[in-house]
Design an enzyme around this catalytic site. Structure first.
Site, PDB file in Angstrom:
ATOM      1  N   LYS A  91      -0.055   1.664  -4.205  1.00 51.59           N
ATOM      2  CA  LYS A  91      -0.390   0.096  -4.029  1.00 51.59           C
ATOM      3  C   LYS A  91       0.667  -0.903  -4.721  1.00 51.59           C
ATOM      4  O   LYS A  91       0.123  -1.833  -5.238  1.00 51.59           O
ATOM      5  CB  LYS A  91      -1.775   0.114  -4.494  1.00 51.59           C
ATOM      6  CG  LYS A  91      -2.806   0.879  -4.042  1.00 51.59           C
ATOM      7  CD  LYS A  91      -2.753   1.433  -2.629  1.00 51.59           C
ATOM      8  CE  LYS A  91      -3.035   0.359  -1.797  1.00 51.59           C
ATOM      9  NZ  LYS A  91      -2.862   0.685  -0.448  1.00 51.59           N
ATOM     10  N   THR A 140       5.029   0.105  -1.520  1.00 52.10           N
ATOM     11  CA  THR A 140       5.543   0.930  -0.808  1.00 52.10           C
ATOM     12  C   THR A 140       5.582   0.592   0.682  1.00 52.10           C
ATOM     13  O   THR A 140       6.843   0.715   1.313  1.00 52.10           O
ATOM     14  CB  THR A 140       4.452   2.238  -0.818  1.00 52.10           C
ATOM     15  OG1 THR A 140       3.743   2.310  -2.250  1.00 52.10           O
ATOM     16  CG2 THR A 140       5.260   3.490  -0.542  1.00 52.10           C
ATOM     17  N   TRP A 193       6.546  10.382   3.646  1.00 57.36           N
ATOM     18  CA  TRP A 193       6.135  10.978   2.512  1.00 57.36           C
ATOM     19  C   TRP A 193       6.940  12.220   2.065  1.00 57.36           C
ATOM     20  O   TRP A 193       6.271  13.120   2.953  1.00 57.36           O
ATOM     21  CB  TRP A 193       4.776  10.678   2.033  1.00 57.36           C
ATOM     22  CG  TRP A 193       4.473   9.408   1.592  1.00 57.36           C
ATOM     23  CD1 TRP A 193       4.000   9.245   0.044  1.00 57.36           C
ATOM     24  CD2 TRP A 193       4.027   8.345   2.186  1.00 57.36           C
ATOM     25  NE1 TRP A 193       3.706   7.983  -0.116  1.00 57.36           N
ATOM     26  CE2 TRP A 193       3.620   7.443   1.382  1.00 57.36           C
ATOM     27  CE3 TRP A 193       3.868   8.115   3.587  1.00 57.36           C
ATOM     28  CZ2 TRP A 193       2.983   6.238   1.742  1.00 57.36           C
ATOM     29  CZ3 TRP A 193       3.444   6.780   3.971  1.00 57.36           C
ATOM     30  CH2 TRP A 193       2.815   5.566   3.193  1.00 57.36           C
ATOM     31  N   HIS A 210       5.406   9.249  -4.058  1.00 59.60           N
ATOM     32  CA  HIS A 210       4.539   8.728  -5.011  1.00 59.60           C
ATOM     33  C   HIS A 210       4.481   9.876  -6.246  1.00 59.60           C
ATOM     34  O   HIS A 210       3.640   9.629  -7.241  1.00 59.60           O
ATOM     35  CB  HIS A 210       2.957   8.654  -4.424  1.00 59.60           C
ATOM     36  CG  HIS A 210       2.770   7.540  -3.648  1.00 59.60           C
ATOM     37  ND1 HIS A 210       3.115   6.419  -3.555  1.00 59.60           N
ATOM     38  CD2 HIS A 210       1.894   7.368  -2.444  1.00 59.60           C
ATOM     39  CE1 HIS A 210       2.686   5.638  -2.913  1.00 59.60           C
ATOM     40  NE2 HIS A 210       1.746   6.332  -2.049  1.00 59.60           N
ATOM     41  N   SER A 265      -5.899  -3.500  -5.900  1.00 58.48           N
ATOM     42  CA  SER A 265      -5.509  -3.094  -4.662  1.00 58.48           C
ATOM     43  C   SER A 265      -6.046  -1.888  -4.269  1.00 58.48           C
ATOM     44  O   SER A 265      -6.602  -1.351  -3.243  1.00 58.48           O
ATOM     45  CB  SER A 265      -3.950  -3.080  -4.417  1.00 58.48           C
ATOM     46  OG  SER A 265      -3.475  -2.654  -2.954  1.00 58.48           O
ATOM     47  N   MET A 291       4.698  -9.520   8.501  1.00 61.52           N
ATOM     48  CA  MET A 291       4.852  -8.249   8.404  1.00 61.52           C
ATOM     49  C   MET A 291       3.486  -7.689   9.027  1.00 61.52           C
ATOM     50  O   MET A 291       3.376  -6.341   9.438  1.00 61.52           O
ATOM     51  CB  MET A 291       5.076  -7.504   7.099  1.00 61.52           C
ATOM     52  CG  MET A 291       5.502  -6.244   7.106  1.00 61.52           C
ATOM     53  SD  MET A 291       5.985  -5.754   5.284  1.00 61.52           S
ATOM     54  CE  MET A 291       4.880  -4.234   5.384  1.00 61.52           C
TER      55      MET A 291
HETATM   56  P1  A3P Z   1      -2.859  -5.910  -1.811  1.00 60.01           P
HETATM   57  O1  A3P Z   1      -4.060  -4.984  -1.817  1.00 60.01           O
HETATM   58  O2  A3P Z   1      -2.935  -6.643  -3.183  1.00 60.01           O
HETATM   59  O3  A3P Z   1      -2.944  -7.068  -0.987  1.00 60.01           O
HETATM   60  P2  A3P Z   1       1.241   0.080  -1.009  1.00 60.01           P
HETATM   61  O4  A3P Z   1       1.941  -0.006   0.410  1.00 60.01           O
HETATM   62  O5  A3P Z   1       2.134   0.674  -2.017  1.00 60.01           O
HETATM   63  O6  A3P Z   1       0.013   0.829  -0.736  1.00 60.01           O
HETATM   64  O7  A3P Z   1       0.796  -1.273  -1.279  1.00 60.01           O
HETATM   65  C1  A3P Z   1      -0.250  -1.987  -0.663  1.00 60.01           C
HETATM   66  C2  A3P Z   1      -0.203  -3.602  -1.422  1.00 60.01           C
HETATM   67  O8  A3P Z   1       1.117  -4.199  -1.079  1.00 60.01           O
HETATM   68  C3  A3P Z   1      -1.242  -4.266  -0.860  1.00 60.01           C
HETATM   69  O9  A3P Z   1      -1.428  -5.205  -1.761  1.00 60.01           O
HETATM   70  C4  A3P Z   1      -0.773  -4.799   0.273  1.00 60.01           C
HETATM   71  O10 A3P Z   1      -1.231  -6.050   0.766  1.00 60.01           O
HETATM   72  C5  A3P Z   1       0.753  -5.379  -0.388  1.00 60.01           C
HETATM   73  N1  A3P Z   1       1.916  -5.659   0.615  1.00 60.01           N
HETATM   74  C6  A3P Z   1       2.259  -4.859   1.992  1.00 60.01           C
HETATM   75  N2  A3P Z   1       3.303  -5.560   2.526  1.00 60.01           N
HETATM   76  C7  A3P Z   1       3.277  -6.809   1.845  1.00 60.01           C
HETATM   77  C8  A3P Z   1       4.139  -7.975   2.032  1.00 60.01           C
HETATM   78  N3  A3P Z   1       5.115  -7.868   3.138  1.00 60.01           N
HETATM   79  N4  A3P Z   1       4.282  -8.980   1.110  1.00 60.01           N
HETATM   80  C9  A3P Z   1       3.396  -8.830   0.001  1.00 60.01           C
HETATM   81  N5  A3P Z   1       2.581  -7.663  -0.016  1.00 60.01           N
HETATM   82  C10 A3P Z   1       2.501  -6.466   0.642  1.00 60.01           C
END
Ligand code: A3P
Length: 286
Positions: A44, A47, A77, A100, A130, A224
């Site tokens: 979170k 990634t 991964w 991770h 998150s 995205m």
């Molecule tokens: P939130 O739940 O706070 O919105 P990971 O990919 O490590 O699992 O992290 C997921 C988090 O990154 C989520 O946060 C997701 O919305 C955010 N995220 C993914 N793509 C993003 C982007 N282009 N800009 C900003 N945040 C992004």
């Protein structure tokens, strides 16, 4: 279901079923190449965002790759069980991977070959927020239960992939930092174009300003989110129920303020202060 039902323990850390211990033999014997690119994150922390940015940089801005392959296939991964069937050893260079796991748990070949690593860090209070929502919607993660209960588990590292503190410190304390780029979710939010330019420079990929701008625009949260190869919309609802919470949920800095009570935030800060007391690194959220 509880941790005992859903998780296995590897080197004292919980792993969920996608990264189960059976796969760790494959992971431990993995052979790296010097031009491999590894995205290393605590869950979170950005990634998926990096799994969009890096392939776009590598392809010189050509979106074909990110539009046709889901992120978990394009930047798989290393510790996931599917890898043994993805023929990763035969893939052409530069290969891109995600992990991770903590630095000290990386396989022996990693320390010999020293491939390129992009380590993304995020304010742990936002990563916690998150993760709270994600744990409610992803069936292979233990349901968080009450927020205060989950907060204690998170701060004690009793969640999948272990402690945020141990993870971040392990990568920051890496012995050879020349092959590691450290970047934060907060800096990427603040200036995505500059972040993309710096990542491209680290990857020794020379790109025109126009291409960098295009990549940054494509990787904005609102854009995205529309990419079905990156928003996990193709994952069956039994695995990820996005009617409960979307994977690309809010994409902002500071959502913890909407989530934690004053007492929870103060407790979080106290634990943070204690666990990070020996860390010199200046984090973007401090
Ligand atoms: P939130 O739940 O706070 O919105 P990971 O990919 O490590 O699992 O992290 C997921 C988090 O990154 C989520 O946060 C997701 O919305 C955010 N995220 C993914 N793509 C993003 C982007 N282009 N800009 C900003 N945040 C992004």
């Amino acid at each position: 279901m509880t941790e005992a039902d859903l998780y296995t323990v590897y080197k004292g850390i919980y792993f969920h079923s996608l990264a189960n211990t059976q796969n760790f033999k494959y992971f431990e014997e993995f052979s790296f190449r010097p031009d491999d690119i590894i995205i290393a994150t605590y869950p979170k922390s950005g990634t998926t965002w990096m799994q969009e940015i890096v392939p776009l940089i590598v392809s010189g801005g050509d979106p074909a790759f990110v539009e046709t392959l889901p992120n978990y296939d394009r930047v798989p991964w290393l510790e996931h069980y599917r890898n043994s069937s993805l023929n990763l050893q035969e893939k052409p260079s530069p290969r891109m991977f995600t992990t991770h796991v903590q630095y000290n748990m990386m396989p022996p070949s990693f320390f010999e070959v020293k491939p390129k690593v992009i380590n993304v860090m995020r304010n742990p209070k936002d990563a916690f927020t998150s993760l709270f929502y994600y744990s409610e919607m992803a069936s292979y993660w233990v349901n968080p239960g009450s927020q205060s209960n989950f907060l204690h588990k998170f701060l004690d590292g009793k969640v999948a992939y272990g402690s945020w503190f141990d993870h971040v410190k392990s990568w920051l304390n890496a012995e050879d930092k020349e092959h590691i780029m450290y970047i934060s979710y907060e800096k990427m939010i603040m200036d995505l174009k500059d972040s993309v330019a710096r990542i491209a420079q680290f990857l020794q990929k020379s790109l025109d300003a126009e291409v960098i701008e295009k990549i940054a625009d494509r990787c904005l949260f609102k854009n995205m989110k529309k990419n079905n190869m990156s928003n996990y919309k193709s994952v069956p609802r039994e695995q990820m129920d996005q009617t409960k919470s979307e994977f690309l949920r809010k994409g902002i800095v500071g959502d913890w303020k909407n989530q934690l009570t004053v007492a929870e935030a103060e407790y979080f800060d106290a634990v943070y202060k204690d666990k990070m007391k020996d860390v010199q690194y200046k984090f973007a959220w401090e």
